[in-house]
Design a protein around this motif. Structure first.
Motif, short mmCIF file in Angstrom:
data_model
loop_
_atom_site.label_atom_id
_atom_site.label_comp_id
_atom_site.label_asym_id
_atom_site.label_seq_id
_atom_site.Cartn_x
_atom_site.Cartn_y
_atom_site.Cartn_z
N ASN A 123 0.85 -1.18 0.00
CA ASN A 123 0.00 0.00 0.00
C ASN A 123 0.90 1.24 0.00
O ASN A 123 2.12 1.15 -0.17
CB ASN A 123 -0.95 -0.01 1.20
N ARG A 124 0.31 2.40 0.21
CA ARG A 124 1.09 3.65 0.18
C ARG A 124 2.17 3.66 1.25
O ARG A 124 3.28 4.14 1.02
CB ARG A 124 0.15 4.84 0.38
N TRP A 125 1.88 3.11 2.42
CA TRP A 125 2.85 3.16 3.52
C TRP A 125 4.06 2.29 3.21
O TRP A 125 5.19 2.63 3.61
CB TRP A 125 2.19 2.75 4.83
N ALA A 126 3.86 1.18 2.53
CA ALA A 126 4.99 0.34 2.13
C ALA A 126 5.91 1.10 1.18
O ALA A 126 7.14 1.05 1.31
CB ALA A 126 4.49 -0.95 1.49
N ALA A 127 5.30 1.80 0.22
CA ALA A 127 6.10 2.58 -0.72
C ALA A 127 6.86 3.70 0.00
O ALA A 127 8.02 3.99 -0.32
CB ALA A 127 5.21 3.16 -1.82
N LEU A 128 6.23 4.29 1.00
CA LEU A 128 6.90 5.34 1.77
C LEU A 128 8.05 4.77 2.62
O LEU A 128 9.06 5.44 2.83
CB LEU A 128 5.90 6.07 2.67
N MET A 129 7.91 3.53 3.08
CA MET A 129 9.00 2.91 3.83
C MET A 129 10.23 2.74 2.95
O MET A 129 11.37 3.01 3.37
CB MET A 129 8.56 1.54 4.37
N LEU A 130 10.03 2.31 1.71
CA LEU A 130 11.17 2.16 0.81
C LEU A 130 11.74 3.52 0.44
O LEU A 130 12.96 3.69 0.34
CB LEU A 130 10.75 1.39 -0.44
N LEU A 131 10.87 4.51 0.25
CA LEU A 131 11.34 5.86 -0.02
C LEU A 131 12.17 6.38 1.16
O LEU A 131 13.19 7.06 0.98
CB LEU A 131 10.16 6.79 -0.30
N ALA A 132 11.76 6.04 2.38
CA ALA A 132 12.52 6.45 3.56
C ALA A 132 13.91 5.82 3.56
O ALA A 132 14.91 6.49 3.87
CB ALA A 132 11.76 6.05 4.83
N ARG A 133 14.01 4.54 3.21
CA ARG A 133 15.32 3.91 3.11
C ARG A 133 16.19 4.61 2.08
O ARG A 133 17.40 4.77 2.26
CB ARG A 133 15.18 2.43 2.73
N LEU A 134 15.58 5.01 0.99
CA LEU A 134 16.33 5.72 -0.05
C LEU A 134 16.85 7.05 0.47
O LEU A 134 18.01 7.40 0.26
CB LEU A 134 15.44 5.93 -1.28
N TYR A 135 16.00 7.80 1.17
CA TYR A 135 16.44 9.08 1.73
C TYR A 135 17.56 8.88 2.75
O TYR A 135 18.46 9.71 2.89
CB TYR A 135 15.26 9.81 2.37
N GLN A 136 17.51 7.77 3.49
CA GLN A 136 18.60 7.46 4.41
C GLN A 136 19.90 7.27 3.63
O GLN A 136 20.96 7.79 4.02
CB GLN A 136 18.27 6.19 5.20
N GLN A 137 19.84 6.52 2.53
CA GLN A 137 21.03 6.31 1.72
C GLN A 137 21.56 7.61 1.14
O GLN A 137 22.77 7.84 1.07
CB GLN A 137 20.70 5.34 0.57
N GLU A 138 20.65 8.50 0.75
CA GLU A 138 21.03 9.76 0.13
C GLU A 138 21.35 10.85 1.15
O GLU A 138 21.76 11.95 0.78
CB GLU A 138 19.91 10.25 -0.78
N LYS A 139 21.14 10.55 2.43
CA LYS A 139 21.37 11.51 3.52
C LYS A 139 20.50 12.76 3.37
O LYS A 139 20.92 13.86 3.72
CB LYS A 139 22.85 11.87 3.60
N LYS A 140 19.29 12.56 2.91
CA LYS A 140 18.31 13.65 2.82
C LYS A 140 17.49 13.64 4.10
O LYS A 140 16.36 13.15 4.14
CB LYS A 140 17.44 13.48 1.57
N TRP A 141 18.08 14.17 5.15
CA TRP A 141 17.53 13.98 6.49
C TRP A 141 16.18 14.67 6.69
O TRP A 141 15.30 14.13 7.37
CB TRP A 141 18.54 14.46 7.52
N ASP A 142 15.99 15.85 6.11
CA ASP A 142 14.71 16.53 6.29
C ASP A 142 13.58 15.77 5.61
O ASP A 142 12.48 15.64 6.17
CB ASP A 142 14.79 17.97 5.76
N LEU A 143 13.86 15.24 4.42
CA LEU A 143 12.84 14.45 3.72
C LEU A 143 12.60 13.13 4.44
O LEU A 143 11.46 12.64 4.51
CB LEU A 143 13.27 14.20 2.27
#
Length: 463
Positions: A211-231
């Motif tokens: 669902n949408r929350w699963a996609a947001l979880m993966l997006l969160a992992r991506l932001y962690q990798q990219e060090k986009k802390w505010d996002l």
């Protein structure tokens, strides 16, 4: 013509495989060959084609999505020790991988096979004008999410890899490696589209389709990798404030990985309702008198605080005493056998709420939001039966978060291996433990046969 042929092949395969599992859809695929142009003119057949992608993830070579990433990620990091190592497990445990290693080759092949299936399904879905609009959006969102997940693991295991976005074999056969940063940029666009297309509610019973929350979880992992802390903080806050999930109480910690746990954001179902989660069948001995095939490393065991429920026998670890010797093994999943005419009580959990808390804590620590980061860490520590964290500055908080991640996600999806690489700690932690360790071992070798098939590929340094 090449695209049409490729799509026809892959969709036929997904339809045939989907017939083995009714958990995702409630229809049977047509018993005869189905022409490609008809696949995506029917909601039922489109659903069946998409469901085949999930089945492929659970039945592929070396079972990457069933237990493979957990097992081999634990061996090559510092989590588990093989009791009777064969050439394959020894190669991972000693960090002595070569380009023709069968498990490495199988992992690479499966991830790209799933990508190919997603590409073919997306081509069919996006070209269809007869599907129910809501269903079409849902399936496109699912396939984009699943495709991005494959790349998450590909770049974390191999660094730069070919970015394959078509089912055209002629195009794919000559692709060079795309820089990891470019793949991250592409993933971010894909996942934002997925988030916009998916609904907060699950599209089928249980939590076996994203669902949408699963996609947001993966997006969160991506932001962690990219060090986009505010996002990263924004995304995880949206998940945590959704009210869709809650941490399983510490008194019931052994239920975190039960099917449809309150903590689960997305899980992979058994492909045929008879296959148990591989983590249980691989790690849990058949009886209390049998030596486990894999035991937790002394370093991991000794790193748990004395009252940490996660490291206590009966929760996420088990213990057998054989010939007066104690063997402690991972036991996050415990269903070792299946009673006749029953369904598994556990599915493979991919994303769970605890990760959102620790992701947000990391974002807040990096933005020097000390009290807020402490609050997130303490949510996890409290559930584990521990006192509040004493970390009170950025450096101490990041160290505390790393330890919480180590204990919360041990023997789970190779989190430890990915974290060590991501934070630049691989050499510091693993070199003293593995006599054959070299700095280049943070990446897997590109499989030998892939280099033979595609002259535009180059090997990772050191292999």
């Amino acid at each position: 013509m090449q695209n049409n042929i490729s799509v026809r092949i892959v969709v036929l395969l997904t339809l045939l495989s989907a017939g083995a599992c009714k958990k995702f859809v409630t229809i049977e695929p047509a018993p005869s060959l189905i022409k490609t142009e008809r696949i995506f003119t029917s909601d039922k057949t489109a659903l069946s084609a998409a469901s085949g992608v999930y089945i492929a993830m659970r039945v592929g070579p070396t079972l990457f999505y069933n237990a493979g990433m957990t097992l081999y990620g634990g061996l090559i990091s510092d989590e588990i020790i093989p009791s009777n190592p064969n050439s394959d497990t020894r190669a991972f445990f000693e960090a002595d991988l070569v380009a023709n290693n069968t498990t490495v080759t199988g992992f690479y092949a499966l991830l790209y096979q799933v990508i190919y299936r997603c590409n073919a399904a997306l081509e069919g879905l996006e070209g269809s004008h007869s599907l129910t609009p809501g269903l079409k959006d849902q399936l496109i969102g699912e396939m984009k999410f699943v495709r991005a997940l494959q790349y998450y693991y590909l770049v974390n295991l191999w660094d730069d890899v070919p970015l394959v976005t078509t089912s055209d074999y002629q195009v794919n056969a000559t692709l060079a490696r795309t820089p990891m940063t470019k793949i991250f940029e592409w993933m971010e666009v894909e996942l934002k589209q997925s988030v916009s297309l998916l609904q907060p509610e699950y599209p089928s019973p249980g939590k076996v389709r994203p669902n949408r929350w699963a996609a947001l979880m993966l997006l969160a992992r991506l932001y962690q990798q990219e060090k986009k802390w505010d996002l990263l903080e924004d995304v995880t806050t949206n998940i945590l404030r959704s009210g869709a999930y809650s941490l399983v109480p510490g008194s019931s910690l052994q239920n975190v990985f039960a099917k449809n746990s309150s903590e689960t954001v997305w899980e992979l179902a058994s492909p045929n309702e008879t296959q148990l989660v591989g983590d249980a069948t691989i790690f849990v001995p058949v009886s209390p008198t049998v030596r486990p095939a894999y035991t937790l490393s002394p370093g991991l065991l000794n790193s748990f605080e004395p009252n940490d429920r996660r490291g206590q026998v009966g929760t996420w670890v088990g213990k057998n005493i054989v010939n007066a010797i104690e063997y402690v093994y991972p036991r996050k999943y415990g269903q070792r056998t299946l009673i006749v005419n029953t369904s598994p009580t556990e599915y493979k959990v991919v994303f769970r709420l605890a990760e959102a808390y620790l992701l947000r804590a990391e974002a807040r620590a990096n933005m020097v939001e000390i009290l807020q980061a402490q609050a997130d860490i303490n949510k996890i520590r409290e559930r584990a039966g521990l006192t509040e964290s004493a970390a009170d500055n950025k450096e101490l908080l990041l160290a505390a978060i790393a330890e919480e991640r180590r204990h919360e996600f041990f023997c789970e999806w190779g989190h430890r291996w990915i974290d060590l690489k991501r934070t630049g700690m691989s050499d510091i932690v693993l070199a003293p433990l593995k006599s054959k360790w070299q700095s280049y071992d943070v990446n897997f070798p590109v499989p030998e046969k892939e280099l033979l098939y595609n002259p535009y590929l180059v090997q990772n340094p050191g292999f």
